[in-house]
Design an enzyme around this catalytic site. Structure first.
Site, PDB file in Angstrom:
ATOM      1  N   HIS A 289       0.817  -1.220   0.000  1.00  0.00           N
ATOM      2  CA  HIS A 289       0.000   0.000   0.000  1.00  0.00           C
ATOM      3  C   HIS A 289       0.850   1.269   0.000  1.00  0.00           C
ATOM      4  O   HIS A 289       0.334   2.356  -0.253  1.00  0.00           O
ATOM      5  CB  HIS A 289      -0.991  -0.013   1.180  1.00  0.00           C
ATOM      6  CG  HIS A 289      -0.380   0.287   2.516  1.00  0.00           C
ATOM      7  ND1 HIS A 289       0.021  -0.691   3.394  1.00  0.00           N
ATOM      8  CD2 HIS A 289      -0.128   1.460   3.143  1.00  0.00           C
ATOM      9  CE1 HIS A 289       0.486  -0.140   4.498  1.00  0.00           C
ATOM     10  NE2 HIS A 289       0.413   1.168   4.366  1.00  0.00           N
TER      11      HIS A 289
ATOM     12  N   ASP B 146       0.217  -7.625   1.418  1.00  0.00           N
ATOM     13  CA  ASP B 146       0.622  -6.229   1.620  1.00  0.00           C
ATOM     14  C   ASP B 146       2.147  -6.084   1.659  1.00  0.00           C
ATOM     15  O   ASP B 146       2.706  -5.390   2.497  1.00  0.00           O
ATOM     16  CB  ASP B 146       0.008  -5.652   2.900  1.00  0.00           C
ATOM     17  CG  ASP B 146       0.119  -4.125   2.946  1.00  0.00           C
ATOM     18  OD1 ASP B 146       0.160  -3.502   1.865  1.00  0.00           O
ATOM     19  OD2 ASP B 146       0.187  -3.566   4.053  1.00  0.00           O
TER      20      ASP B 146
ATOM     21  N   SER C  56       4.757   2.504   7.870  1.00  0.00           N
ATOM     22  CA  SER C  56       4.497   1.327   7.042  1.00  0.00           C
ATOM     23  C   SER C  56       5.718   0.960   6.206  1.00  0.00           C
ATOM     24  O   SER C  56       6.290   1.810   5.518  1.00  0.00           O
ATOM     25  CB  SER C  56       3.313   1.586   6.106  1.00  0.00           C
ATOM     26  OG  SER C  56       2.104   1.573   6.816  1.00  0.00           O
TER      27      SER C  56
END
Length: 401
Positions: A130, A160, A247
């Protein structure tokens, strides 16, 4: 009479003074004894702490971060920081203007990455899918502050995960000498309560560090990937703060080994003290696959390749349909499409396990691996009646579709 009264009062006062003196003396002696014993107890405890073998029942404070001192933690971070990078992506989005005309706006997103491999020509950086999805330009910033253009090597949306590549020709010799390849740890060896350190580009402000512990292991979290498919992952839960921008960053242990890849995708802004990371044992093989092939071929979440609707008992009774999953759409190139499953089929079993809903179907597939062949029992309409058929389906990784 008046003289006797005065003498009587004087006598009573003297008696009271003697009583108060006795009580006061006793209290003072008790206080002295208590203070003396307390001082003696503290002295005994101090001697015990000095290792002189004198026993003490005094409860000692627990150590933090698995006994690591703050100087030791800063040393670990100093070693690991050159392995963590900041990633900036540029995306274009079509919006409708106030006057009803379409306009294209460009926006910036931020994330983190971990240097996991290199060859003679390039560096390979692990991050979250993402962080890089729908970006048309990527820039990587290294620990020395220098930047370089990057490109996506491969993605695994259902996990992911992604790998970003940076050409070594775009780096100065000073930067090449500064960066380090991260040491990968084994998340399967973790225990709840182990120390955890998160490093990443929090909120896009630059590299920062948060500390905590492993709160839970194998935590089941579901989310929708970019295709709209619901995916379940088993993640590491930690109370080390993981914010947007973190992230793709590193979750490390006190040895400086990467035990997880942080992901704010699974976090909730309404919840404090709960962050998630993809375990290194899960991520490692997938990342190696992405580096070698640019896509997942034998790793990742097993995927059958259909969109389905639950056939409940109510629907079954009303329309005279078998219980199971009604196939509404088959993804082109998927295992289901290659095996001959078509819209209108109803899946009732996988490898002998009854399937009454999409949730049941996903639970059956989680037990398999990419590349496995499963026996799917379907009901096919034929001449107005349903007939059962067994179809072997080879599961693929979603990024192949």
């Amino acid at each position: 009479m008046r003289k006797r009264g005065f003498i009587g009062k004087l006598t009573r006062c003297a008696a009271l003074a003697l009583v108060f003196g006795a009580v006061g003396g006793t209290a003072f002696s008790g206080a002295t004894y208590f203070l003396g014993n307390m001082t003696k107890s503290e002295t005994t405890a101090e001697k015990q702490e000095d290792g002189k073998g004198i026993s003490s029942d005094r409860i000692q404070p627990t150590s933090t971060l698995a006994g690591a001192k703050s100087t030791e933690i800063s040393g670990i971070i100093e070693e690991v920081m050159p392995s963590v990078v900041a990633i900036t992506g540029m995306t274009q989005q079509e919006i409708m203007s106030f006057f009803g005309r379409g306009e294209t706006i460009e926006s910036e997103s931020s994330g983190s990455g971990i240097l996991i491999d290199k060859d003679d020509n390039a560096l390979y950086i692990a991050t979250n899918n993402h962080v890089v999805e729908r970006t048309n330009a990527l820039t990587v910033q290294f620990s020395d502050g220098t930047t370089a253009p990057a490109e996506v090597r491969g993605t695994a949306p259902s996990n992911d995960l992604a790998v970003v590549k940076v050409d070594l020709a775009n780096l100065s010799e000073e930067t090449k000498n500064t960066i380090k390849i991260a040491a990968m740890g084994d998340s399967d060896e973790l225990s709840v309560g182990d120390a955890a350190i998160a490093i990443g580009n929090a909120l896009g402000y630059g590299q920062s560090v948060t500390t905590g512990v492993i709160s839970a292991l194998g935590r089941e979290v579901t989310f929708q990937d970019e295709t709209g498919q619901t995916v379940m992952s088993r993640l590491i839960q930690t109370d080390a703060a993981i914010n947007p921008g973190n992230s793709g960053g590193a979750l490390i242990n006190t040895k400086g080994e990467v035990i997880g890849i942080n992901s704010s995708k699974y976090s909730d802004t309404d919840v404090e003290g709960m962050g998630f990371a993809i375990p290194s044992a899960t991520a490692g093989p997938i990342l190696e696959d992405l580096i070698a092939n640019g896509k997942t071929t034998t790793t990742g979440t097993p995927y059958i390749g259909i969109y389905g609707v639950d056939v409940t008992q109510e629907v079954s009774g009303q329309y005279n349909m078998p219980d199971g999953v009604y196939v509404a759409q088959v993804i082109e190139g998927s295992g289901a499409a290659k095996a001959g499953i078509v819209p209108g089929n109803i899946i009732t079993e996988v490898n002998g396990e009854k399937v009454a809903s999409m949730e049941d179907l996903k639970n059956c597939l989680v037990k398999a691996k990419v590349g496995d062949t499963v026996i799917v029992k379907v009901q096919i309409i034929d001449s107005g009646a349903y007939k059962e058929k067994e179809i072997p389906v080879t599961l693929t990784a979603q990024s192949e579709e």
